[in-house]
Design an enzyme around this catalytic site. Structure first.
Site, mmCIF file in Angstrom:
data_model
loop_
_atom_site.group_PDB
_atom_site.id
_atom_site.type_symbol
_atom_site.label_atom_id
_atom_site.label_comp_id
_atom_site.label_asym_id
_atom_site.label_seq_id
_atom_site.Cartn_x
_atom_site.Cartn_y
_atom_site.Cartn_z
ATOM 1 N N GLU A 157 140.243 -41.088 9.657
ATOM 2 C CA GLU A 157 139.911 -42.522 10.028
ATOM 3 C C GLU A 157 139.515 -43.560 8.766
ATOM 4 O OE1 GLU A 157 136.613 -42.248 12.865
ATOM 5 O OE2 GLU A 157 137.931 -42.203 14.364
ATOM 6 N N GLU A 317 141.361 -37.726 19.076
ATOM 7 C CA GLU A 317 140.037 -37.803 19.535
ATOM 8 C C GLU A 317 139.483 -38.668 20.703
ATOM 9 O OE1 GLU A 317 137.223 -38.693 16.396
ATOM 10 O OE2 GLU A 317 138.320 -37.552 14.900
HETATM 11 C C1 GLA Z 1 135.097 -40.291 14.883
HETATM 12 C C2 GLA Z 1 135.368 -39.461 14.109
HETATM 13 C C3 GLA Z 1 134.590 -38.307 14.013
HETATM 14 C C4 GLA Z 1 133.298 -38.379 14.795
HETATM 15 C C5 GLA Z 1 133.793 -38.948 16.197
HETATM 16 C C6 GLA Z 1 132.567 -39.405 17.063
HETATM 17 O O1 GLA Z 1 136.215 -40.769 15.598
HETATM 18 O O2 GLA Z 1 136.626 -39.365 13.268
HETATM 19 O O3 GLA Z 1 134.530 -37.540 13.007
HETATM 20 O O4 GLA Z 1 132.380 -39.024 14.016
HETATM 21 O O5 GLA Z 1 134.199 -40.389 15.658
HETATM 22 O O6 GLA Z 1 131.730 -39.962 16.799
#
Ligand code: GLA
Length: 663
Positions: A157, A317
């Site tokens: 991210e 995710e």
């Molecule tokens: C994001 C991050 C993860 C985790 C999730 C959930 O998508 O990529 O590492 O922190 O949020 O909070």
């Protein structure tokens, strides 16, 4: 034009991908064995590992310890689970930050931030840039041939912005490249306003906190620069990986909704769509968003599809239950994660992945939901995960099929950023909520749409909506689309500024000729103010006094007698609509268009989406988000329940079916 063959974006994974982030380094070895047993029970076939393991792989300068990751990769292999192997570069450990303090990010106020969380790096710091390439290269060299390896996951991210001196130097170089010389820069930024003319490149700094609102063109360029710099980081790691591991797909997880990441994902999409690359996205629902709660999945998927340009994409995710950072307390109701997960797959995802496999016992995300919650295998969450795993197996044959949308909603991240720059006329004309409102209205009517970029070839969409497109350099691409037979619907305050956020002369600027409308004056409204229209509907937030320059007046304002609110114009073989206000009831407007759902009369909240293979095999996904049973008039075989489907088969409340169609 012959369409490009659809790519298998995850060739290393049999069928659809099902799994999540897996952090065994947080657990003793005996738990690993249980993990594998539970993964088998749930049908997990891929795990994202090594996302945050820099500290264990590279515990000090020049020290490399791969033993634990070797064990994790071997464990996955022995369990028949493939690895989405991450590069762990999203979170430099304290030793690194201490050894290279210049890599810690600097806030707009000028102070350097401390370490103690994650993503603590300046994207512009050479020491960080070199370290991530070294890390990616070492991992790729070591694991390229590992039998568990299915794909690469670069960073995590990307979103970090920094305002340090290193950033300033890179920004100056980026600007020289864009504008050539200072005259070009001064013109683009309109620096004669408030006497801001630059006479030396060294004077150009990041938009640090200043005494007044900064120059909008300058702020806008810094966002472009930040997005480009983060993309460069991703590409530098990807190139290092490809040198050793040329045949495995590479991705990074994009945060598709909203603007948090500050990345121009359409620009990123170009680099993530090549051979051995794939678009993967993270999506977390906003629980208290009552207007658009259910369509949120479809919206995230619509954007992912748009970024993937006709290829499948992957949900990397999502949350199996409440996300702690959403304020907690928003548990998913029974059946909800099944419906939502299937929703992503319906809309083109090649699987359903989660953050994360097992709930962490410690750390900031100790209360974040997981596929295996703290309560273990007897939880409703895990039971639903097992159910979903079975569904994913049943759906293996849909891999490689894609969704064809009837419409597109235009999104240009740069235009959204332009809206965020200082000095806007109305703070209620925000682009994202408006895009989502249109998307939700279409979703409720059973229309599948993509989110697309205004500069791309739009000819495959019968109808294109531009509800909020403030910044548009010229009308060339949209004109081509309309003249070629498309229907374009343009919302108010669109096309008004150029790429530098300078107001086009002759409102509404870039779109004036195409729309056949001259806007005389903008009328920003109060937050709760509404304007009555003479078709019985109303508009909110904004109005315009406008005159026809060739367009037909369809609806006028009651409150501003003689002033048109909605225009329509035939152009070439197509047509264009212009709305000078934001209609409060989008349905009434949509009734005017020739845009019919495949199954008219389905209750609102009963969603159908079709995935089709290149050879014509098709699958109708039916998702019943309501609390009443429904009938979908299709014929075939339901792959979830493994039973025949006839036009009279009922779909119970809160359930789904995937019908292999007989056509
Ligand atoms: C994001 C991050 C993860 C985790 C999730 C959930 O998508 O990529 O590492 O922190 O949020 O909070």
């Amino acid at each position: 034009m012959t369409p490009k063959p659809v790519r298998d974006i995850i060739p290393g994974i049999d069928g659809l991908a099902f799994g999540g982030d897996y952090n065994p380094e947080q657990w003793p070895r005996e738990v690993w064995e249980e993990d594998i047993a539970l993964m088998r029970e749930a049908g997990v076939n891929v795990a994202t590992v090594n996302v945050f393991s820099w500290a264990s792989i590279n515990p000090g300068p020049g020290k490399w310890e791969f033993g634990q990751l070797d064990d994790i990769m071997d464990l996955l292999e022995s369990g028949g689970v493939k690895a989405d192997l991450a590069t762990s570069t999203a979170s430099p450990p304290p030793w690194f930050s201490q050894a290279h303090p210049e890599t810690l990010p600097v806030a707009p106020e000028g102070h350097r931030l401390h370490y103690g969380a994650r993503a603590e790096y300046c994207p512009h710091a050479p020491a960080y840039q070199e370290a991530v390439v070294e890390m990616a290269s070492k991992l790729a060299e070591r694991y390229a041939g590992h039998p568990a390896l299915a794909m690469w996951h670069v960073g995590n991210e990307y979103y970090r912005t920094c305002f340090c001196d290193l950033a300033a130097a890179e920004f100056q170089a980026w600007l020289r490249d864009r504008y050539g010389d200072l005259d070009g820069l001064n013109d683009a930024w309109g620096t004669t306003f408030w006497s801001q003319t630059y006479t030396d490149w060294e004077q150009v700094l990041p938009p640090r906190a200043c005494a007044e609102t900064p120059n909008p063109s300058f702020v806008l360029d810094y966002r472009r620069f930040g997005s480009d710099a983060r993309l460069k980081l991703f590409n530098s790691e990807a190139a290092a990986i490809a040198e050793h591991s040329p045949d495995k797909p590479i991705t990074t997880n994009l945060m598709v909704t909203g603007n948090f990441a500050g990345n121009d994902y359409f620009r990123w999409g170009k680099d993530l769509n090549g051979e051995n690359r794939l678009i993967s996205v993270d999506h977390y629902l906003v629980p208290n968003d009552t207007i658009t709660y259910e369509p949120q999945v479809a919206y995230a998927a619509a954007l992912s599809r748009g970024l993937a340009h006709g290829h499948p994409w992957l949900l990397m995710e999502q949350s199996a239950n409440a996300s702690a950072w959403r304020g907690g307390g928003f548990a998913k109701r029974t059946g909800e994660q099944l419906r939502h997960s299937l929703g992503y797959v319906a809309h083109g995802s090649e699987g359903a992945m989660y953050f994360q496999w097992r709930a962490s016992r410690y750390g900031t995300e100790r209360w974040h939901a997981a596929m295996v919650p703290h309560g273990g295998r007897e939880t409703k969450t895990f039971q639903e995960v097992v159910q979903l795993g079975q569904w994913m197996k049943n759906l293996a044959e849909i891999k490689g099929s894609t969704v064809q949308s009837q419409a597109a909603i235009l999104l240009d991240f740069e235009s959204v950023w332009a809206h965020d720059t200082p000095g806007q006329l109305s703070s209620f004309m925000t682009p994202f909520p408006e895009l989502r409102r249109w998307h939700a209205a279409l979703w409720k009517r059973g229309i599948t749409c993509d989110i697309a970029h205004p500069a791309e070839d739009l000819s495959r969409y019968p109808v294109v909506f531009a509800p909020s497109l403030q910044m548009l350099d010229d009308d060339a691409n949209l004109r081509r689309y309309v003249e070629g037979g498309g229907t374009l619907v343009v919302g108010p305050f669109s096309g008004v500024t150029d790429r530098n956020e300078h107001v086009h002369p002759g409102m509404p600027g870039a779109l004036r000729d195409l729309l056949g409308v001259r806007v005389v004056e903008h009328v920003p409204l109060r937050e709760d103010e509404m304007v009555a229209l003479d078709d019985g509907t109303s508009g909110a937030f904004w109005a315009e006094t406008a005159a026809s320059e060739g367009a037909e007046v369809i609806v006028s304002y009651v409150d501003y007698p003689g002033t048109a609110a909605i225009f329509h114009r035939a152009v070439g073989s197509g047509q264009v609509w212009y709305l000078t206000t934001r209609p409060t009831d989008l349905n009434s407007f949509l009734d005017r268009l020739d845009l019919q759902p495949e199954f008219p009369g389905l209750p609102e909240g009963v969603e159908t989406v079709r995935r089709t293979h290149e050879d014509g095999r098709s699958y109708l996904f039916a998702l019943n988000h309501t609390d009443k049973e429904a009938t979908i008039p299709a014929s075939g075989h339901d792959l979830l329940a493994n039973t025949a489907w006839t036009p009279t088969t009922t779909l119970p409340a809160n359930t789904c079916a995937v019908i292999r169609e007989v056509r």
